[in-house]
Design a protein around this motif. Structure first.
Motif, short mmCIF file in Angstrom:
data_model
loop_
_atom_site.label_atom_id
_atom_site.label_comp_id
_atom_site.label_asym_id
_atom_site.label_seq_id
_atom_site.Cartn_x
_atom_site.Cartn_y
_atom_site.Cartn_z
N THR A 631 0.82 -1.21 0.00
CA THR A 631 0.00 0.00 0.00
C THR A 631 0.86 1.26 0.00
N VAL A 632 1.97 1.23 0.70
CA VAL A 632 2.89 2.36 0.70
C VAL A 632 3.38 2.66 -0.72
N TRP A 633 3.63 1.62 -1.51
CA TRP A 633 4.16 1.81 -2.87
C TRP A 633 3.06 1.75 -3.92
N ARG A 634 1.85 2.04 -3.53
CA ARG A 634 0.72 2.15 -4.46
C ARG A 634 0.86 3.48 -5.19
N ALA A 635 1.29 3.44 -6.43
CA ALA A 635 1.49 4.68 -7.18
C ALA A 635 1.67 4.38 -8.66
N GLN A 636 1.35 5.35 -9.46
CA GLN A 636 1.61 5.29 -10.90
C GLN A 636 2.14 6.65 -11.34
N MET A 637 2.91 6.66 -12.41
CA MET A 637 3.47 7.92 -12.91
C MET A 637 3.32 7.98 -14.42
N THR A 638 3.45 9.19 -14.94
CA THR A 638 3.35 9.37 -16.39
C THR A 638 4.52 8.67 -17.08
N PRO A 639 4.33 8.22 -18.32
CA PRO A 639 5.45 7.60 -19.04
C PRO A 639 6.65 8.53 -19.17
N GLU A 640 6.38 9.83 -19.33
CA GLU A 640 7.48 10.78 -19.48
C GLU A 640 8.30 10.87 -18.20
N LEU A 641 7.62 10.95 -17.07
CA LEU A 641 8.34 11.03 -15.80
C LEU A 641 9.11 9.74 -15.54
N LEU A 642 8.53 8.62 -15.88
CA LEU A 642 9.23 7.35 -15.67
C LEU A 642 10.56 7.33 -16.40
N LYS A 643 10.58 7.83 -17.63
CA LYS A 643 11.83 7.85 -18.40
C LYS A 643 12.88 8.73 -17.72
N VAL A 644 12.45 9.87 -17.18
CA VAL A 644 13.39 10.75 -16.48
C VAL A 644 13.93 10.06 -15.23
N ARG A 645 13.02 9.45 -14.46
CA ARG A 645 13.42 8.84 -13.19
C ARG A 645 14.37 7.65 -13.40
N LEU A 646 14.17 6.90 -14.47
CA LEU A 646 15.04 5.74 -14.69
C LEU A 646 16.49 6.16 -14.95
N VAL A 647 16.68 7.40 -15.35
CA VAL A 647 18.03 7.91 -15.62
C VAL A 647 18.60 8.66 -14.42
N SER A 648 17.72 9.34 -13.67
CA SER A 648 18.22 10.30 -12.69
C SER A 648 17.85 10.00 -11.24
N ASP A 649 16.93 9.08 -11.00
CA ASP A 649 16.45 8.85 -9.64
C ASP A 649 17.08 7.59 -9.04
N PRO A 650 17.71 7.70 -7.87
CA PRO A 650 18.31 6.51 -7.24
C PRO A 650 17.29 5.56 -6.64
N HIS A 651 16.01 5.87 -6.75
CA HIS A 651 14.95 4.98 -6.27
C HIS A 651 14.35 4.21 -7.44
N SER A 652 14.07 2.93 -7.26
CA SER A 652 13.33 2.18 -8.27
C SER A 652 11.89 2.69 -8.32
N PRO A 653 11.20 2.51 -9.45
CA PRO A 653 9.81 2.95 -9.53
C PRO A 653 8.95 2.23 -8.49
N PRO A 654 7.85 2.85 -8.04
CA PRO A 654 7.04 2.28 -6.95
C PRO A 654 6.59 0.85 -7.18
N ARG A 655 6.10 0.53 -8.38
CA ARG A 655 5.62 -0.82 -8.63
C ARG A 655 6.75 -1.83 -8.50
N VAL A 656 7.93 -1.46 -8.94
CA VAL A 656 9.09 -2.34 -8.81
C VAL A 656 9.41 -2.57 -7.34
N ARG A 657 9.35 -1.51 -6.54
CA ARG A 657 9.66 -1.65 -5.12
C ARG A 657 8.64 -2.57 -4.43
N ALA A 658 7.37 -2.44 -4.81
CA ALA A 658 6.34 -3.28 -4.20
C ALA A 658 6.55 -4.75 -4.49
#
Length: 691
Positions: A631-658
């Motif tokens: 439930t904590v990692w219940r989230a979705q993001m836009t495809p555009e933001l996902l592409k940015v995060r995969l390059v720049s964010d040290p956190h895995s996307p929420p669904r991956v973390r769950a």
């Protein structure tokens, strides 16, 4: 502009700066005479058994089984780029802050922090006045840029604006010395780029973003008064200028996976030799700081390149670069045309946001940046019950004992290294809710009729406050986040774990929920931050925060073998079709997730030892703990933001973390009856156990 910051620690340890001093906070949050209007607050997410999707199996796709029905029924709002547990709680925090700002603004004669909040709020909400002023608030600054004729003049201008906290090229400020964590020294970091990461300037698949950025630069220059055709030509100059800076910069992956890159102690005189066109002795003098014996010139290749560019890049190109970033940085505080252009590139194009956020949210963002702890004092008094702090202290103690037991039982670590790990464990400092001392904002001059002026005044005030710490002992009462922030962090230089008040609400911390849900949610968050002390970068700092090697050579090799296995595991995970997670970039957070959830499970079992399982809602105690995590990692993001995060964010996307974390915990497979071969049941050589 997306500037570099001096938040050295949060990039690797978060869950997702001589003016003023600090004064004591109340023992309990203050006056209760005024209460929030609950009808104006967004309701937080809570786990409901009705959320579970009977068409899915938890052993195939746990995140889908637990969260997809809710996600389908709650699409991303037009003014957001992601939506889920964190975002709903952030919305609630903003709802609270809006009421507090409105109340301060309506007071007949607000004073102190209420006056600052009121001035920022009223000036920011006065759209008609902002529109009428146009570009006038920047005329003098633009004229100063237009007058720059050569490299020395540009260097002098950079020193001058830096003294007001307006440095466009690099971040500069205090942080604890890696070799003496009790003292603050100065750090100078790379910066100067408008795109999220250096890879955006070179990767073939980022060409459309580069083209969009060039169009954005041209539009901003045109809005600043440059003729359209000339603006389009000069935009190419800005992109070429930043591409050269990017070539000398480190990527986000580099910086997140090698914290030593931040620490390069040099004397100002030696730094002058590396950057002769930007002498650091002159820089320190211009900031009103006594030249230190040493400071950290992080990523020296970047600073050397800036010095070269001050010598060989024509002044006209520098003026174009500086003009663009001056206006681009101020755009959120200017008229509608500037605001909309800023939104169109940074939020719509880069992140996929469909609608501009309402003005009240944007103004609260400016208050957070300029006077966040002033708002924090009001927030705590109105929205943080003392009972939450007391219950969190109990949870932290329970999680700490579970972590200690796991360290003591590690089969792969020698007794010598365990002793050091336990010494570090014994010095963890938890901070819960809000600081024990508040910032003093005396001296910050604001007005009700000057939004940009207020933002710049706050920036200058905060910068002077920050650099006033250089050469002085670290104040361990300070926080790196405000109480109204929905997040948490670990600071390796102080060996502290910090949980702001705003995250201590459902679904993270729910006083009405049973223990298993809370252990799977806030318990795993607590364990996550503790485990950061032992992730691939946190483990490079000892019990007192010193950057040191406290591992035996054999244990360090064994640790790396396990973390490399986790990298390979996440490298194979698709966050979306054709888009894989970067296991190296996200390693620290993945280690913390794995350790945090394992520790939370152990703590829950210890707390429930000997008690019968109530099987709430037909779900066992163990199942509900893992559902708290999902439930904590219940989230979705836009495809555009996902592409940015995969390059720049040290956190895995929420669904991956769950999904990816429970796969490595055998108790999950046991709780849900998963068999060998099920996607959610790693075993044998595929199972990664670190802490």
């Amino acid at each position: 502009m997306r500037k570099a910051t001096l938040t050295l620690l949060l990039s690797t340890a978060g869950l997702l700066g001589a003016a003023g001093c600090r004064h004591a906070a109340p023992a309990a949050p203050g006056p209760a005479a005024w209460k929030l209007d609950e009808s104006r607050l967004t309701a937080p997410i809570r786990f409901q058994a009705s959320d579970l999707d009977p068409a899915k199996r938890p052993c195939d796709d746990f995140a889908g089984w637990a969260n997809d029905r809710w996600l389908a029924a709650n699409p991303i709002p037009g003014d957001q780029t992601r939506w889920g547990a964190f975002d709903v709680l952030r919305q609630r925090s903003l709802d609270v802050q809006r009421q507090l700002a409105e109340r301060a603004a309506a007071a007949p004669a607000p004073s102190g922090i209420e006056r600052i909040v009121a001035d920022l709020w009223v000036s920011g909400m006065d759209e008609a006045r902002i529109e009428a002023k146009g570009l006038a608030p920047l005329r003098d600054r633009l004229a100063a840029v237009d007058a720059l004729g050569n490299g020395p003049a540009i260097a002098a201008w950079l020193r001058d604006v830096a003294s007001r906290g307006e440095n466009p090229l690099f971040a500069f400020g205090p942080e604890a010395d890696f070799k003496d964590s009790s003292m603050n020294i100065a750090y100078a970091l790379q910066g100067g780029l408008g795109l999220p990461d250096k890879t955006y300037y070179f990767a073939a698949d980022k060409q459309p973003i580069r083209e969009a950025y060039e169009r954005h630069v041209a539009k901003v220059l045109a809005l600043s008064g440059v003729p359209q055709a000339e603006a389009e030509a000069r935009a190419k100059t800005v992109l070429a200028f930043e591409t050269r800076l990017a070539g000398a910069s480190k990527s986000q992956e580099d910086l997140s996976r090698d914290v030593s890159l931040y620490y390069n102690p040099v004397s100002p005189a030696d730094a002058d030799g590396l950057t002769p066109n930007f002498p650091w002795t002159a820089f320190f003098a211009s900031q009103g700081i006594d030249a230190p014996k040493t400071f950290s010139l992080a990523v020296p290749s970047f600073h050397a390149e800036v010095s070269k560019m001050l010598g060989d890049v024509p002044a006209a190109e520098w003026r174009t670069y500086l003009r663009f970033h001056l206006v681009d940085d101020a755009s959120p505080f200017l008229g509608r045309a500037f605001v909309e252009e800023n939104f169109d590139f940074y939020r719509k194009t880069l992140a996929g946001q469909k609608e501009l956020q309402p003005r009240w949210k944007r103004v609260l963002g400016a208050i957070e940046t300029g006077a966040g702890e002033a708002m924090g004092q009001l927030y705590v008094a109105a929205a943080f019950p003392p009972s939450s702090r007391a219950r969190m202290e109990t949870l932290v103690a329970n999680l700490g004992q579970a972590l200690k037991a796991r360290i003591e039982a590690l089969p792969w670590m020698s007794d010598a290294t365990k002793a050091k790990a336990l010494a570090k464990w014994a010095t963890f400092t938890p901070k819960i809710g809000y600081p024990s001392k508040w910032r003093d904002y005396t001296g910050l001059a604001t007005a009700r009729d000057d939004y940009l002026g207020n933002a710049l005044a706050a920036r200058s005030f905060n910068y002077r406050w920050a650099i006033g710490k250089i050469g002085k002992p670290v104040d361990r009462t300070e926080w790196g986040m405000t109480p109204q922030t929905v997040n948490a962090y670990y600071n390796p230089l102080q060996n502290e774990i910090v949980f702001p008040a705003a995250i201590l609400q459902p679904p993270f911390f729910d006083p009405t929920a049973d223990d298993p849900l809370n252990y799977g949610a806030i318990g795993a968050v607590i364990g996550h931050e503790m485990t950061h002390g032992y992730d691939d970068q946190g483990a490079r700092f000892g019990p007192t925060g010193l950057f040191e090697q406290w591992w035996t050579e054999e244990d360090a090799i064994r640790f790396k073998a396990r973390t490399d296995q986790l990298v390979r595991q996440y490298d194979a995970v698709e966050a979306a079709p054709g888009l894989k997670v970067n296991g190296r970039l996200t390693l620290g957070e993945n280690i913390a997730d794995l350790g945090g959830l394992a520790v939370a499970f152990d703590a829950m079992k210890r707390a429930a030892a000997g008690a019968p399982d109530p099987k709430t809602g037909g779900l066992t105690r163990e199942q509900r703990l893992f559902l708290g995590w999902a439930t904590v990692w219940r989230a979705q993001m836009t495809p555009e933001l996902l592409k940015v995060r995969l390059v720049s964010d040290p956190h895995s996307p929420p669904r991956v973390r769950a999904n990816a974390t429970p796969r490595n915990i055998p108790a999950f497979a046991a709780a849900f009856g998963c068999k060998a071969g099920d996607p959610m049941a790693h075993g044998g050589e595929d199972l990664v156990v670190i802490w």
